[in-house]
Design a protein around this motif. Sequence first.
Motif, PDB file in Angstrom:
ATOM      1  N   HIS A  17       0.757  -1.221   0.085  1.00 14.73           N
ATOM      2  CA  HIS A  17      -0.109   0.031   0.088  1.00 14.73           C
ATOM      3  C   HIS A  17       0.897   1.297  -0.027  1.00 14.73           C
ATOM      4  O   HIS A  17       0.644   2.208  -0.818  1.00 14.73           O
ATOM      5  CB  HIS A  17      -1.114  -0.009   1.204  1.00 14.73           C
ATOM      6  CG  HIS A  17      -1.863   1.083   1.307  1.00 14.73           C
ATOM      7  ND1 HIS A  17      -2.825   1.614   0.425  1.00 14.73           N
ATOM      8  CD2 HIS A  17      -2.049   2.211   2.057  1.00 14.73           C
ATOM      9  CE1 HIS A  17      -3.255   2.560   0.673  1.00 14.73           C
ATOM     10  NE2 HIS A  17      -2.864   2.961   1.520  1.00 14.73           N
ATOM     11  N   GLY A  18       1.917   0.924   0.499  1.00 14.13           N
ATOM     12  CA  GLY A  18       2.999   2.150   0.761  1.00 14.13           C
ATOM     13  C   GLY A  18       3.570   2.522  -0.615  1.00 14.13           C
ATOM     14  O   GLY A  18       3.704   3.489  -1.015  1.00 14.13           O
ATOM     15  N   THR A  19       4.059   1.439  -1.342  1.00 21.49           N
ATOM     16  CA  THR A  19       4.592   1.459  -2.545  1.00 21.49           C
ATOM     17  C   THR A  19       3.660   2.053  -3.439  1.00 21.49           C
ATOM     18  O   THR A  19       3.956   2.785  -4.385  1.00 21.49           O
ATOM     19  CB  THR A  19       5.218   0.172  -2.921  1.00 21.49           C
ATOM     20  OG1 THR A  19       6.036  -0.410  -2.080  1.00 21.49           O
ATOM     21  CG2 THR A  19       5.822   0.173  -4.257  1.00 21.49           C
ATOM     22  N   ALA A  20       2.408   1.568  -3.543  1.00 21.71           N
ATOM     23  CA  ALA A  20       1.476   2.198  -4.344  1.00 21.71           C
ATOM     24  C   ALA A  20       1.076   3.568  -4.097  1.00 21.71           C
ATOM     25  O   ALA A  20       0.778   4.338  -5.136  1.00 21.71           O
ATOM     26  CB  ALA A  20      -0.085   1.096  -4.375  1.00 21.71           C
ATOM     27  N   SER A  21       1.037   4.054  -3.088  1.00 19.53           N
ATOM     28  CA  SER A  21       0.899   5.514  -2.480  1.00 19.53           C
ATOM     29  C   SER A  21       2.024   6.073  -3.290  1.00 19.53           C
ATOM     30  O   SER A  21       1.864   7.101  -3.748  1.00 19.53           O
ATOM     31  CB  SER A  21       0.772   5.613  -1.227  1.00 19.53           C
ATOM     32  OG  SER A  21      -0.555   5.661  -0.633  1.00 19.53           O
ATOM     33  N   SER A  22       3.370   5.567  -2.746  1.00 18.57           N
ATOM     34  CA  SER A  22       4.468   6.528  -3.591  1.00 18.57           C
ATOM     35  C   SER A  22       4.599   6.354  -5.020  1.00 18.57           C
ATOM     36  O   SER A  22       4.784   7.178  -5.733  1.00 18.57           O
ATOM     37  CB  SER A  22       5.659   5.737  -3.010  1.00 18.57           C
ATOM     38  OG  SER A  22       6.821   6.083  -3.408  1.00 18.57           O
ATOM     39  N   LEU A  23       3.949   5.268  -5.738  1.00 21.39           N
ATOM     40  CA  LEU A  23       3.844   5.258  -7.095  1.00 21.39           C
ATOM     41  C   LEU A  23       2.815   6.329  -7.459  1.00 21.39           C
ATOM     42  O   LEU A  23       3.060   7.049  -8.630  1.00 21.39           O
ATOM     43  CB  LEU A  23       3.620   3.982  -7.685  1.00 21.39           C
ATOM     44  CG  LEU A  23       4.895   3.041  -7.481  1.00 21.39           C
ATOM     45  CD1 LEU A  23       4.344   1.607  -8.202  1.00 21.39           C
ATOM     46  CD2 LEU A  23       5.866   3.467  -8.499  1.00 21.39           C
ATOM     47  N   SER A  24       1.805   6.313  -6.950  1.00 21.13           N
ATOM     48  CA  SER A  24       0.632   7.312  -7.461  1.00 21.13           C
ATOM     49  C   SER A  24       1.169   8.750  -7.001  1.00 21.13           C
ATOM     50  O   SER A  24       0.993   9.546  -7.868  1.00 21.13           O
ATOM     51  CB  SER A  24      -0.562   6.955  -6.344  1.00 21.13           C
ATOM     52  OG  SER A  24      -1.385   7.895  -6.614  1.00 21.13           O
ATOM     53  N   ALA A  25       2.038   8.968  -6.093  1.00 19.90           N
ATOM     54  CA  ALA A  25       2.497  10.428  -5.702  1.00 19.90           C
ATOM     55  C   ALA A  25       3.512  10.847  -6.788  1.00 19.90           C
ATOM     56  O   ALA A  25       3.671  11.848  -7.468  1.00 19.90           O
ATOM     57  CB  ALA A  25       3.146  10.529  -4.371  1.00 19.90           C
ATOM     58  N   MET A  26       4.409   9.775  -6.982  1.00 20.48           N
ATOM     59  CA  MET A  26       5.231  10.021  -8.160  1.00 20.48           C
ATOM     60  C   MET A  26       4.635  10.357  -9.696  1.00 20.48           C
ATOM     61  O   MET A  26       5.126  11.273 -10.314  1.00 20.48           O
ATOM     62  CB  MET A  26       6.453   8.845  -8.474  1.00 20.48           C
ATOM     63  CG  MET A  26       7.238   8.765  -7.262  1.00 20.48           C
ATOM     64  SD  MET A  26       8.416   7.393  -7.078  1.00 20.48           S
ATOM     65  CE  MET A  26       8.699   6.832  -8.778  1.00 20.48           C
ATOM     66  N   SER A  27       3.702   9.203  -9.825  1.00 20.09           N
ATOM     67  CA  SER A  27       3.087   9.674 -11.167  1.00 20.09           C
ATOM     68  C   SER A  27       2.163  11.064 -11.280  1.00 20.09           C
ATOM     69  O   SER A  27       2.137  11.422 -12.073  1.00 20.09           O
ATOM     70  CB  SER A  27       1.804   8.685 -11.265  1.00 20.09           C
ATOM     71  OG  SER A  27       1.049   8.544 -12.326  1.00 20.09           O
ATOM     72  N   ALA A  28       1.782  11.440 -10.295  1.00 26.01           N
ATOM     73  CA  ALA A  28       0.850  12.775 -10.165  1.00 26.01           C
ATOM     74  C   ALA A  28       2.085  13.878 -10.242  1.00 26.01           C
ATOM     75  O   ALA A  28       1.849  14.715 -11.033  1.00 26.01           O
ATOM     76  CB  ALA A  28       0.270  12.935  -8.602  1.00 26.01           C
TER      77      ALA A  28
END
Length: 135
Positions: A17-28
């Motif tokens: 979940h933390g990695t997905a959150s991190s990827l989502s933030a990087m994508s944004a």
Amino acid sequence: VKPRKTERRASESSALHGTASSLSAMSAALSGRLSSALAELMRAALCEIWKAVEETVSESRVEITRRQRENEALRRRLQELMVAGEAAVCHWSSGADGPPVQSRGAGRRETGPAKASALPDSGERAPTEQEWGSS
């Protein structure tokens, strides 16, 4: 003490979940940077286009002004020729030798009877001296 399977799954789930959150933030963040870069490129392109349009309009205005001046000069010249032609007609009708004939030399105008070679090839004939005097 060994961690239990459920605790391990919860910890893995939390890490995912933390990695997905991190990827989502990087994508944004990446999306925002791309949007900003594209907006800047579009602004630069629009500035180039606007500059080209302004130059074209300016050149067109200069050309229009030049043509207006040229047309006005031609109108004045035509008016002068018309006035000169009216004066010549009055002069001829008072018994002068004949109409002015354009010389092929230095652009001088000479008075004298019209020559047949000066007439267009439309089947017209040169007026005689009698016809000039009777006008």
